[in-house]
Design a protein around this motif. Structure first.
Motif, PDB file in Angstrom:
ATOM      1  N   ASN A   1       0.804  -1.221   0.000  1.00  0.00           N
ATOM      2  CA  ASN A   1       0.000   0.000   0.000  1.00  0.00           C
ATOM      3  C   ASN A   1       0.837   1.272   0.000  1.00  0.00           C
ATOM      4  OD1 ASN A   1      -2.570   1.642   0.695  1.00  0.00           O
ATOM      5  ND2 ASN A   1      -1.197   2.091   2.404  1.00  0.00           N
ATOM      6  N   ALA A   2       2.055   1.220   0.516  1.00  0.00           N
ATOM      7  CA  ALA A   2       2.871   2.429   0.630  1.00  0.00           C
ATOM      8  C   ALA A   2       3.110   3.056  -0.737  1.00  0.00           C
ATOM      9  CB  ALA A   2       4.208   2.097   1.280  1.00  0.00           C
ATOM     10  N   GLY A   3       3.002   4.368  -0.793  1.00  0.00           N
ATOM     11  CA  GLY A   3       3.241   5.064  -2.056  1.00  0.00           C
ATOM     12  C   GLY A   3       3.157   6.568  -1.880  1.00  0.00           C
ATOM     13  N   VAL A   4       3.605   7.286  -2.891  1.00  0.00           N
ATOM     14  CA  VAL A   4       3.529   8.741  -2.891  1.00  0.00           C
ATOM     15  C   VAL A   4       2.842   9.197  -4.175  1.00  0.00           C
ATOM     16  CG1 VAL A   4       5.562   9.091  -1.452  1.00  0.00           C
ATOM     17  CG2 VAL A   4       5.824   8.902  -3.930  1.00  0.00           C
ATOM     18  N   VAL A   5       2.218  10.370  -4.094  1.00  0.00           N
ATOM     19  CA  VAL A   5       1.566  10.943  -5.269  1.00  0.00           C
ATOM     20  C   VAL A   5       2.474  12.003  -5.888  1.00  0.00           C
ATOM     21  CG1 VAL A   5      -0.767  10.510  -4.430  1.00  0.00           C
ATOM     22  CG2 VAL A   5       0.356  12.676  -3.883  1.00  0.00           C
ATOM     23  N   HIS A   6       2.142  12.374  -7.094  1.00  0.00           N
ATOM     24  CA  HIS A   6       2.938  13.373  -7.814  1.00  0.00           C
ATOM     25  C   HIS A   6       2.031  13.988  -8.866  1.00  0.00           C
ATOM     26  CE1 HIS A   6       6.552  15.137  -9.669  1.00  0.00           C
ATOM     27  NE2 HIS A   6       5.979  14.860 -10.820  1.00  0.00           N
ATOM     28  N   TYR A   7       1.752  15.266  -8.730  1.00  0.00           N
ATOM     29  CA  TYR A   7       0.868  15.949  -9.679  1.00  0.00           C
ATOM     30  C   TYR A   7       1.644  17.061 -10.375  1.00  0.00           C
ATOM     31  CZ  TYR A   7      -2.723  13.672  -6.831  1.00  0.00           C
ATOM     32  OH  TYR A   7      -3.480  12.753  -6.143  1.00  0.00           O
ATOM     33  N   LYS A   8       2.353  16.705 -11.423  1.00  0.00           N
ATOM     34  CA  LYS A   8       3.067  17.669 -12.251  1.00  0.00           C
ATOM     35  C   LYS A   8       3.048  17.174 -13.684  1.00  0.00           C
ATOM     36  CE  LYS A   8       6.581  20.052  -9.460  1.00  0.00           C
ATOM     37  NZ  LYS A   8       8.037  20.293  -9.344  1.00  0.00           N
ATOM     38  N   THR A   9       3.135  18.113 -14.611  1.00  0.00           N
ATOM     39  CA  THR A   9       3.262  17.698 -16.004  1.00  0.00           C
ATOM     40  C   THR A   9       4.594  16.974 -16.194  1.00  0.00           C
ATOM     41  OG1 THR A   9       4.355  19.748 -16.676  1.00  0.00           O
ATOM     42  CG2 THR A   9       1.932  19.687 -16.806  1.00  0.00           C
ATOM     43  N   ILE A  10       4.662  16.193 -17.251  1.00  0.00           N
ATOM     44  CA  ILE A  10       5.914  15.520 -17.584  1.00  0.00           C
ATOM     45  C   ILE A  10       7.013  16.560 -17.820  1.00  0.00           C
ATOM     46  CG2 ILE A  10       7.050  14.101 -19.343  1.00  0.00           C
ATOM     47  CD1 ILE A  10       4.300  12.648 -19.630  1.00  0.00           C
ATOM     48  N   GLU A  11       6.662  17.640 -18.485  1.00  0.00           N
ATOM     49  CA  GLU A  11       7.626  18.703 -18.779  1.00  0.00           C
ATOM     50  C   GLU A  11       8.245  19.280 -17.513  1.00  0.00           C
ATOM     51  OE1 GLU A  11       7.741  23.102 -20.994  1.00  0.00           O
ATOM     52  OE2 GLU A  11       5.850  22.011 -20.784  1.00  0.00           O
ATOM     53  N   ASP A  12       7.451  19.423 -16.454  1.00  0.00           N
ATOM     54  CA  ASP A  12       7.910  20.088 -15.241  1.00  0.00           C
ATOM     55  C   ASP A  12       8.489  19.137 -14.193  1.00  0.00           C
ATOM     56  OD1 ASP A  12       7.206  22.561 -16.245  1.00  0.00           O
ATOM     57  OD2 ASP A  12       5.205  22.533 -15.341  1.00  0.00           O
ATOM     58  N   THR A  13       8.432  17.839 -14.435  1.00  0.00           N
ATOM     59  CA  THR A  13       8.927  16.864 -13.471  1.00  0.00           C
ATOM     60  C   THR A  13      10.447  16.747 -13.564  1.00  0.00           C
ATOM     61  OG1 THR A  13       6.866  15.594 -13.555  1.00  0.00           O
ATOM     62  CG2 THR A  13       8.825  14.446 -12.739  1.00  0.00           C
ATOM     63  N   THR A  14      11.114  16.930 -12.448  1.00  0.00           N
ATOM     64  CA  THR A  14      12.580  16.868 -12.432  1.00  0.00           C
ATOM     65  C   THR A  14      13.070  15.420 -12.365  1.00  0.00           C
ATOM     66  OG1 THR A  14      12.776  16.931 -10.027  1.00  0.00           O
ATOM     67  CG2 THR A  14      12.602  19.057 -11.164  1.00  0.00           C
ATOM     68  N   ASP A  15      14.346  15.240 -12.640  1.00  0.00           N
ATOM     69  CA  ASP A  15      14.951  13.914 -12.525  1.00  0.00           C
ATOM     70  C   ASP A  15      14.747  13.344 -11.117  1.00  0.00           C
ATOM     71  OD1 ASP A  15      15.808  14.314 -15.083  1.00  0.00           O
ATOM     72  OD2 ASP A  15      17.949  14.416 -14.596  1.00  0.00           O
ATOM     73  N   ASP A  16      14.986  14.170 -10.120  1.00  0.00           N
ATOM     74  CA  ASP A  16      14.884  13.706  -8.738  1.00  0.00           C
ATOM     75  C   ASP A  16      13.446  13.339  -8.380  1.00  0.00           C
ATOM     76  OD1 ASP A  16      17.575  13.983  -8.349  1.00  0.00           O
ATOM     77  OD2 ASP A  16      17.431  15.910  -7.285  1.00  0.00           O
ATOM     78  N   GLU A  17      12.493  14.122  -8.851  1.00  0.00           N
ATOM     79  CA  GLU A  17      11.088  13.824  -8.558  1.00  0.00           C
ATOM     80  C   GLU A  17      10.653  12.514  -9.209  1.00  0.00           C
ATOM     81  OE1 GLU A  17       9.292  18.361  -8.087  1.00  0.00           O
ATOM     82  OE2 GLU A  17       9.438  17.439 -10.070  1.00  0.00           O
ATOM     83  N   PHE A  18      11.065  12.310 -10.452  1.00  0.00           N
ATOM     84  CA  PHE A  18      10.699  11.073 -11.141  1.00  0.00           C
ATOM     85  C   PHE A  18      11.366   9.870 -10.467  1.00  0.00           C
ATOM     86  CE2 PHE A  18      11.002   7.868 -14.533  1.00  0.00           C
ATOM     87  CZ  PHE A  18       9.667   7.808 -14.906  1.00  0.00           C
ATOM     88  N   ALA A  19      12.631  10.033 -10.094  1.00  0.00           N
ATOM     89  CA  ALA A  19      13.344   8.941  -9.436  1.00  0.00           C
ATOM     90  C   ALA A  19      12.701   8.598  -8.096  1.00  0.00           C
ATOM     91  CB  ALA A  19      14.808   9.321  -9.234  1.00  0.00           C
ATOM     92  N   ARG A  20      12.245   9.608  -7.359  1.00  0.00           N
ATOM     93  CA  ARG A  20      11.632   9.364  -6.046  1.00  0.00           C
ATOM     94  C   ARG A  20      10.342   8.574  -6.177  1.00  0.00           C
ATOM     95  NH1 ARG A  20       7.744  12.179  -2.776  1.00  0.00           N
ATOM     96  NH2 ARG A  20       8.045  11.683  -0.560  1.00  0.00           N
ATOM     97  N   ILE A  21       9.481   8.968  -7.102  1.00  0.00           N
ATOM     98  CA  ILE A  21       8.205   8.266  -7.219  1.00  0.00           C
ATOM     99  C   ILE A  21       8.404   6.831  -7.678  1.00  0.00           C
ATOM    100  CG2 ILE A  21       7.618   8.950  -9.598  1.00  0.00           C
ATOM    101  CD1 ILE A  21       4.745   9.362  -8.566  1.00  0.00           C
TER     102      ILE A  21
END
Length: 246
Positions: free
Chosen positions: A91-111
């Protein structure tokens, strides 16, 4: 009926929201529950207190599911305390609400690290250590079918979970272990309400055929069913629990 008597369940991300309800629901059905949490020890302790006050057995265990050693620890503690593991709820997880264009490397790696690696580590451990006839249940999202802007990386992580679950069903079928996905729609949790503006929340509410957002307690009965012997002929499936949203 206590359908899960003498069973042991691990619930990742079990201290709040949907996860907390899944823990109390599994315990009410008779399972001993390992309540995993990442950082909120007091919330996890409260879930354990609720279960014990109702006559159940539970234990809070801190672990970062994105670390394979921590996931092994969850199984170690469950086995040391309750003797075996029958049920894993990813069940553990995180959400992320950003466009693909605005998503950073670190944000994508974290999710991906939390949502995908965390589930993979749990499935791998379950493959080696779950009792025969056990259950693996992983939480996805109905948003994966809605093609919503700003949901791309989040839905990509959940799509990966669904594919892993299907493969696991084939791999563990000979041991009568099932692997299924529960796919909630927008649900009244701290994570959903705290990351969205009221306009968007209202729009999501209106998308549901039943005219409301989901509640964490809507998920518990479905999880208990999938964790029980009643679901023994269901595996490799995605079960939408979304009030007709998608």
């Amino acid at each position: 009926m206590r359908k899960l008597e003498n069973k042991t369940a691990i619930v990742t991300g079990g201290s709040r929201g949907i996860g907390a309800n899944l823990c109390t629901s599994l315990a009410a059905a008779g399972a001993s529950v390992v309540v995993n949490y990442a950082s909120n020890a007091s919330a996890a302790a409260e879930v354990v207190s609720q279960i014990e006050s109702a006559g159940g057995k539970a234990l809070a265990v801190q672990a970062d599911v994105a670390e394979s050693a921590d996931v092994r620890k969850l199984f170690d503690v469950a086995e040391e305390t309750f003797g075996k593991v029958d049920i894993l709820v990813n069940n553990a997880g995180v959400v992320h609400y950003k466009t693909i264009e605005d998503t950073t490397d670190d944000e994508f790696a974290r999710i991906m690290r939390i949502n995908v690696n965390g589930v993979f580590y749990g499935m791998r451990e379950a493959s080696q250590r779950l009792a025969d006839g056990g259950r693996v249940i992983s939480i996805s999202t109905s948003a994966a079918l809605m093609f919503l802007p700003t949901y791309g990386p989040y839905c990509a992580s959940k799509g990966a979970i669904e594919q892993l679950s299907r493969s696991l069903a084939k791999e563990l079928g000979p041991r009568r272990i099932t692997s299924n996905i529960v796919s909630p729609g927008p649900t009244e949790t701290e994570m959903f309400l705290g990351n969205n503006k009221e306009e968007k929340i209202d729009r999501m509410r209106k998308l549901a055929a039943l005219g409301r957002l989901g509640k964490p307690e809507d998920m518990g009965p479905v999880i208990v069913f999938l964790a029980s012997e009643d679901s023994g002929w269901i595996t490799g499936q995605v079960i939408p629990v979304n009030g007709g949203t998608a």
